[in-house]
Design a protein around this motif. Structure first.
Motif, short mmCIF file in Angstrom:
data_model
loop_
_atom_site.label_atom_id
_atom_site.label_comp_id
_atom_site.label_asym_id
_atom_site.label_seq_id
_atom_site.Cartn_x
_atom_site.Cartn_y
_atom_site.Cartn_z
N PHE A 1 0.80 -1.23 0.00
CA PHE A 1 0.00 0.00 0.00
C PHE A 1 0.84 1.28 0.00
O PHE A 1 0.39 2.29 -0.52
N THR A 2 2.00 1.25 0.61
CA THR A 2 2.67 2.54 0.82
C THR A 2 3.96 2.76 0.03
O THR A 2 4.42 3.90 -0.04
N SER A 3 4.53 1.71 -0.55
CA SER A 3 5.81 1.96 -1.25
C SER A 3 5.60 2.82 -2.49
O SER A 3 6.56 3.39 -3.00
N GLY A 4 4.36 2.89 -2.96
CA GLY A 4 4.12 3.68 -4.19
C GLY A 4 3.34 4.95 -3.93
O GLY A 4 2.71 5.48 -4.84
N VAL A 5 3.42 5.47 -2.71
CA VAL A 5 2.64 6.66 -2.36
C VAL A 5 2.83 7.78 -3.37
O VAL A 5 1.88 8.37 -3.87
N LEU A 6 4.07 8.05 -3.70
CA LEU A 6 4.36 9.14 -4.63
C LEU A 6 4.59 8.62 -6.05
O LEU A 6 4.20 9.26 -7.03
N ARG A 7 5.22 7.46 -6.12
CA ARG A 7 5.55 6.89 -7.43
C ARG A 7 4.29 6.72 -8.29
O ARG A 7 4.30 6.98 -9.49
N GLU A 8 3.23 6.33 -7.64
CA GLU A 8 1.96 6.14 -8.33
C GLU A 8 1.53 7.43 -9.05
O GLU A 8 1.15 7.40 -10.21
#
Lengths: 246, 314
Positions: A78-85
């Protein structure tokens, strides 16, 4: 000396916490509607029910399993792509050209991603509790685990495109550290998560002689990791250029 | 009073590629066309102004502030990015309202402003559609709406007309002109020259990351130096005499030192001259002496296309 030119005078508008919370809440609603979120919440509930009623595991063993394996993995998911997404979707440019510090937008995005994570982990650990006090400590440990792992993996996401792999490597380290005698065990977040939940660390034969950290120490360590990761992530985002591909 | 936007010695590198190189530029108010071929550095310049990128050398100032470090300048900046990217699950009104809220407005005011902005770009009837259900033109207009909903003093529009149909395009050109007339600084990047020409006479031309020209199109045309201008002279005359009168005027003009060549095209006289100012002064007098009345006086070479071609090729 010339005065710096001024932007035209405008009616004051608010860029305080309310605006950031509204942004977080908007993304939280979006995240909760996603299939991945619903699947994670459902799977965790089913796993908890199976542990409790089918496997007939003791409460502490069930909580240890849930807190050691699915909770960190879901935090990674859930959180490793907070910004990457947002970078990959090309939408970051909309929010980062607003009169709000980027770090606050980053924390808002983190908060929005914690919603489905907490909804997946907390009911599951609550479900396996055998008593009220266990329920309180399991939920507290679950929340602290989500916060610490979540903000740490979000930081990995700010630092690298390969955050998921770095996160996986980190989780392997976490479990390996528990199996190494001595102070190395203290370097694993799992030690403190189990300490807070009040469940013994599953370290095989090396469990013998391992001192469980106290609950206050465990809570302090987990919150410190979360705070440091969150602050560092925010600081890095402040100085980061937005490079969106065409 | 200094300029709204000031770039001084700005250099931006992407690896070995110099996207912008020693760019000095000051921009203030009105609609300004940002022109240049693909890869010239237009989008990089817009991203630097919008604080998305940081220059490797030099500095960028918006009202005297560094946009990369001072998010408060975004209170007065609206950006319509080039990318066709959205929160696809959101409805048009929800999208514009959410971004307007980030400007600091309360929910009700943000919604009101978003509705007004969507109306201004002709999207009010489709405000309830999800972004993924919209046509490219609708998405483009919604993107412009989110850039203007908070009433910014500076609007950056990166290729704002791409994907729009001719009717929407005409409406948006009108809107952009209105934004300029309202006293805003509107920077419009485009490679479609006639569209820019229909919005403004003020252009900035960059190529290979360097400033090639800045100013009024007609004034910049002077950069062509002694290259000859073509001028087309239309006469007020009836159909039977039109060609004869055009010949009379052409003969009179070719006899002087002012005109290098003359020809008759569709009943109009087309001359070639290197002295546009003198031609403007003397030709009406010559026509009057011949008892002819000029109906039109146009220069196909004074348009943006020829200027642009010249500037980017030199």
């Amino acid at each position: 000396m010339n005065e710096p030119p001024q932007a035209p005078q405008r009616a004051p508008s608010r860029t305080g916490e309310g605006v950031v919370l509204a942004w977080a809440s908007l993304h939280l609603r979006r995240n909760l509607r996603r299939r991945g979120s619903l699947a994670a919440i459902g799977t965790m509930l089913i796993a908890a029910l199976l542990l409790r009623f089918v496997a007939d595991e003791p409460s502490s063993a069930s909580a240890r399993i849930l807190l050691a394996y699915p909770a960190p993995l879901l935090a990674l998911f859930f959180t490793s792509g907070v910004l990457r997404e947002e970078v990959e979707d090309g939408t970051l440019t909309y929010s980062f050209t607003r009169p709000i510090r980027r770090s606050r937008l980053y924390w808002a995005r983190c908060a929005a991603h914690f919603g489905p994570l907490l909804l997946a982990v907390l009911p599951a650990v609550a479900l396996v509790a055998g008593s009220f006090s266990q329920l309180v400590y399991f939920v507290l440990a679950g929340a602290a685990a989500c916060l610490a792992y979540g903000l740490l993996f979000a930081l990995f996401g700010v630092l690298s495109r390969g955050a998921a792999w770095i996160g996986l490597a980190f989780l392997i380290w976490e479990h390996s550290a528990l199996r190494v005698p001595g102070f190395i065990q203290d370097l694993s977040l799992l030690t403190y998560i189990h300490g807070l939940a009040g469940v013994s660390v599953d370290a095989g034969i090396l469990t013998y002689g391992l001192d469980m950290p106290s609950r206050p120490v465990s809570l302090a360590v987990l919150l410190s990791v979360a705070a440091l990761s969150g602050l560092l992530g925010g600081r890095l985002v402040e100085g980061r250029e937005i490079s969106l591909g065409r | 009073m200094s300029a709204t936007i000031a770039l001084r010695g700005v250099r931006k590198l992407f690896g070995q590629v110099r996207a912008l190189d020693e760019l000095d530029l000051e921009l203030d108010s009105g609609v300004i066309g940002l022109l240049g071929p693909n890869g010239s550095g237009k989008s990089t310049m817009i991203k630097l102004i919008a604080g998305q990128l940081r220059p490797d050398a030099g500095d960028v100032r918006l009202w005297g502030h560094d946009p990369f470090k001072s998010p408060e300048v975004f209170r007065d900046l609206g950006l319509c990015p080039e990318q066709d990217r959205f929160y696809e699950d959101m409805r048009g009104l929800e999208f514009v309202t959410a971004l307007t809220r980030l400007q600091g407005f309360r929910a009700a005011e943000a919604r009101e402003r978003a509705t007004r902005a969507l109306g201004r770009v002709g999207m009010e009837p489709y405000a309830g559609k999800r972004m993924r259900e919209m046509s490219r033109g609708m998405r483009q207009r919604t993107k412009i709406a989110q850039a203007i909903a908070h009433d910014p003093a500076l609007v950056l529009l990166d290729e704002p007309l791409s994907g729009t149909d001719p009717v929407a395009r005409a409406d948006l050109i009108q809107l952009i002109r209105e934004l300029g007339d309202e006293g805003r600084c509107v920077i419009v990047s485009s490679h479609v020259l006639h569209e820019v020409e229909s919005m403004t006479r003020e252009v900035v031309v960059i190529r290979h990351g360097r400033l090639r020209a800045q100013g009024d199109i007609t004034r910049l045309r002077g950069l062509l130096g002694d290259r000859p201008y073509r001028i087309r002279l239309g006469l007020m005359s009836d159909g039977d005499n039109a060609v004869a009168e055009a010949r009379r005027l052409a003969a009179a003009l070719i006899g002087g030192a002012l005109v290098e060549a003359a020809s008759i095209i569709d009943g109009a006289v087309e001359i070639t001259t290197t002295d546009l100012d003198a031609a403007c002064r003397e030709i009406p007098t010559i026509a009057r002496d011949l008892d002819l009345t000029l109906a039109s006086f146009t220069s196909p070479d004074a348009d943006l296309e020829s200027l642009y071609r010249y500037l980017v090729q030199r």
